[in-house]
Design a protein around this motif. Structure first.
Motif, PDB file in Angstrom:
ATOM      1  N   TYR A 180      61.188  12.493  26.837  1.00 21.70           N
ATOM      2  CA  TYR A 180      61.162  13.915  26.516  1.00 21.70           C
ATOM      3  C   TYR A 180      62.539  14.372  26.073  1.00 21.70           C
ATOM      4  N   THR A 181      62.560  15.254  25.098  1.00 18.14           N
ATOM      5  CA  THR A 181      63.771  15.976  24.751  1.00 18.14           C
ATOM      6  C   THR A 181      63.785  17.185  25.665  1.00 18.14           C
ATOM      7  N   LEU A 182      64.890  17.398  26.373  1.00 16.58           N
ATOM      8  CA  LEU A 182      64.991  18.466  27.362  1.00 16.58           C
ATOM      9  C   LEU A 182      66.118  19.414  26.985  1.00 16.58           C
ATOM     10  N   GLN A 183      66.055  20.617  27.555  1.00 13.10           N
ATOM     11  CA  GLN A 183      67.098  21.607  27.302  1.00 13.10           C
ATOM     12  C   GLN A 183      67.283  22.433  28.566  1.00 13.10           C
ATOM     13  N   CYS A 184      68.548  22.704  28.919  1.00 21.32           N
ATOM     14  CA  CYS A 184      68.823  23.532  30.095  1.00 21.32           C
ATOM     15  C   CYS A 184      68.923  24.991  29.675  1.00 21.32           C
ATOM     16  N   GLU A 185      69.063  25.866  30.652  1.00 21.37           N
ATOM     17  CA  GLU A 185      69.123  27.295  30.375  1.00 21.37           C
ATOM     18  C   GLU A 185      70.353  27.686  29.557  1.00 21.37           C
ATOM     19  N   ALA A 186      71.396  26.838  29.560  1.00 18.19           N
ATOM     20  CA  ALA A 186      72.602  27.112  28.776  1.00 18.19           C
ATOM     21  C   ALA A 186      72.493  26.584  27.348  1.00 18.19           C
ATOM     22  N   GLY A 187      71.361  25.918  27.034  1.00 19.94           N
ATOM     23  CA  GLY A 187      71.135  25.442  25.684  1.00 19.94           C
ATOM     24  C   GLY A 187      71.572  24.016  25.413  1.00 19.94           C
ATOM     25  N   HIS A 188      72.033  23.306  26.440  1.00 14.50           N
ATOM     26  CA  HIS A 188      72.423  21.906  26.249  1.00 14.50           C
ATOM     27  C   HIS A 188      71.180  21.050  26.098  1.00 14.50           C
ATOM     28  N   GLY A 189      71.140  20.220  25.065  1.00 16.52           N
ATOM     29  CA  GLY A 189      70.007  19.351  24.824  1.00 16.52           C
ATOM     30  C   GLY A 189      70.305  17.919  25.241  1.00 16.52           C
ATOM     31  N   PHE A 190      69.315  17.235  25.786  1.00 17.98           N
ATOM     32  CA  PHE A 190      69.460  15.835  26.171  1.00 17.98           C
ATOM     33  C   PHE A 190      68.077  15.219  26.272  1.00 17.98           C
ATOM     34  N   GLU A 191      68.020  13.910  26.424  1.00 15.30           N
ATOM     35  CA  GLU A 191      66.745  13.203  26.529  1.00 15.30           C
ATOM     36  C   GLU A 191      66.675  12.471  27.843  1.00 15.30           C
ATOM     37  N   SER A 192      65.444  12.234  28.324  1.00 11.96           N
ATOM     38  CA  SER A 192      65.254  11.446  29.528  1.00 11.96           C
ATOM     39  C   SER A 192      63.878  10.798  29.483  1.00 11.96           C
ATOM     40  N   TRP A 193      63.752   9.666  30.166  1.00  8.10           N
ATOM     41  CA  TRP A 193      62.492   8.925  30.233  1.00  8.10           C
ATOM     42  C   TRP A 193      61.800   9.212  31.554  1.00  8.10           C
ATOM     43  N   ARG A 225      59.381  20.576  39.262  1.00  5.42           N
ATOM     44  CA  ARG A 225      59.004  21.525  40.329  1.00  5.42           C
ATOM     45  C   ARG A 225      59.870  21.338  41.570  1.00  5.42           C
ATOM     46  N   ALA A 226      60.228  20.100  41.876  1.00  6.64           N
ATOM     47  CA  ALA A 226      61.029  19.811  43.065  1.00  6.64           C
ATOM     48  C   ALA A 226      62.521  20.086  42.851  1.00  6.64           C
ATOM     49  N   GLY A 227      62.925  20.423  41.621  1.00  9.27           N
ATOM     50  CA  GLY A 227      64.326  20.711  41.340  1.00  9.27           C
ATOM     51  C   GLY A 227      65.198  19.475  41.249  1.00  9.27           C
ATOM     52  N   HIS A 228      64.587  18.321  40.928  1.00  9.00           N
ATOM     53  CA  HIS A 228      65.330  17.074  40.864  1.00  9.00           C
ATOM     54  C   HIS A 228      65.863  16.761  39.473  1.00  9.00           C
ATOM     55  N   LEU A 229      65.702  17.653  38.514  1.00 13.83           N
ATOM     56  CA  LEU A 229      66.233  17.446  37.173  1.00 13.83           C
ATOM     57  C   LEU A 229      67.475  18.321  37.018  1.00 13.83           C
ATOM     58  N   ALA A 230      68.475  17.800  36.339  1.00 13.52           N
ATOM     59  CA  ALA A 230      69.689  18.577  36.121  1.00 13.52           C
ATOM     60  C   ALA A 230      70.285  18.210  34.769  1.00 13.52           C
ATOM     61  N   CYS A 231      70.900  19.197  34.145  1.00 16.95           N
ATOM     62  CA  CYS A 231      71.578  18.989  32.866  1.00 16.95           C
ATOM     63  C   CYS A 231      72.803  18.101  33.093  1.00 16.95           C
ATOM     64  N   PRO A 232      72.975  17.040  32.300  1.00 20.74           N
ATOM     65  CA  PRO A 232      74.142  16.175  32.479  1.00 20.74           C
ATOM     66  C   PRO A 232      75.447  16.826  32.027  1.00 20.74           C
ATOM     67  N   VAL A 233      75.364  17.937  31.296  1.00 21.15           N
ATOM     68  CA  VAL A 233      76.568  18.606  30.815  1.00 21.15           C
ATOM     69  C   VAL A 233      77.066  19.638  31.826  1.00 21.15           C
ATOM     70  N   CYS A 234      76.166  20.549  32.259  1.00 17.77           N
ATOM     71  CA  CYS A 234      76.596  21.648  33.129  1.00 17.77           C
ATOM     72  C   CYS A 234      76.013  21.586  34.536  1.00 17.77           C
ATOM     73  N   GLY A 235      75.054  20.690  34.772  1.00 20.91           N
ATOM     74  CA  GLY A 235      74.478  20.553  36.105  1.00 20.91           C
ATOM     75  C   GLY A 235      73.365  21.534  36.415  1.00 20.91           C
ATOM     76  N   SER A 236      72.984  22.388  35.480  1.00 16.17           N
ATOM     77  CA  SER A 236      71.928  23.367  35.730  1.00 16.17           C
ATOM     78  C   SER A 236      70.618  22.664  36.062  1.00 16.17           C
ATOM     79  N   ALA A 237      69.921  23.173  37.083  1.00 17.98           N
ATOM     80  CA  ALA A 237      68.630  22.602  37.472  1.00 17.98           C
ATOM     81  C   ALA A 237      67.478  23.282  36.730  1.00 17.98           C
ATOM     82  N   ARG A 238      67.774  24.272  35.903  1.00 13.71           N
ATOM     83  CA  ARG A 238      66.734  24.938  35.112  1.00 13.71           C
ATOM     84  C   ARG A 238      66.601  24.200  33.787  1.00 13.71           C
ATOM     85  N   VAL A 239      65.720  23.188  33.797  1.00 15.50           N
ATOM     86  CA  VAL A 239      65.540  22.287  32.660  1.00 15.50           C
ATOM     87  C   VAL A 239      64.096  22.370  32.198  1.00 15.50           C
ATOM     88  N   GLU A 240      63.900  22.479  30.890  1.00 13.06           N
ATOM     89  CA  GLU A 240      62.556  22.545  30.315  1.00 13.06           C
ATOM     90  C   GLU A 240      62.436  21.556  29.165  1.00 13.06           C
TER      91      GLU A 240
END
Length: 155
Positions: free
Chosen positions: A4-17, A29-44
């Motif tokens: 998936y291509t993911l994006q945090c609330e700050a707009g940083h884009g990254f990918e994860s499997w 839902r469990a809050g175990h995803l985080a942006c590798p740039v800023c650490g935000s747990a709000r990832v979509e």
């Protein structure tokens, strides 16, 4: 596996499997995803292009079937040099060491004590076996691996 291509609330884009779509949903839902740039747990999930294989009768490489002109390829992001990566890791190490307490092999126990309110809230780093780290994550304790070894284990 699905990427998936993911994006945090700050707009940083990254990918994860992920194992599947349900795995992404449960980790999110469990809050175990985080942006590798800023650490935000709000990832979509972000809008992404599907990965398609070549057609059965593909045109010769570099040509389009209709015009014969070379295809325009999207510009790849610049790849950082080894020196840039090593410098970024050195900066990260200095920041972690300056702003966190090294607790060594007691990391899992100390992280749990902080999470449970039995120890003062503070930033810590240390060492844990993979099964200890997984158990912490399963119990809702936010931990993540660091991309360097503690100084006493580095050659």
């Amino acid at each position: 596996m699905i990427r998936y291509t993911l994006q945090c609330e700050a707009g940083h884009g990254f990918e994860s499997w992920f194992a599947d779509g349900q795995a992404f949903d449960s980790l999110s839902r469990a809050g175990h995803l985080a942006c590798p740039v800023c650490g935000s747990a709000r990832v979509e999930k972000a809008l992404m292009t599907p990965s398609l294989g070549p057609a059965r009768k593909a045109a010769p490489t570099g040509e389009t079937p209709s015009s014969g002109a070379p295809e325009a390829s999207p510009a790849a992001p610049p790849v950082p040099s080894r020196a840039e990566i090593e410098n970024a890791l050195a900066v990260l190490r200095r920041e972690v060491e300056k702003n966190s307490e090294y607790v060594g092999m007691n990391f899992a126990a100390e992280a749990r004590r902080i999470h449970d309110g039995d120890a003062p809230e503070r930033s810590i780093y240390g060492e844990a076996r993979p099964e200890e780290a997984r158990k912490l994550l399963d119990d809702g304790v936010h931990v993540m691996p660091l991309p360097f070894l503690p100084r006493r284990k580095a050659n």
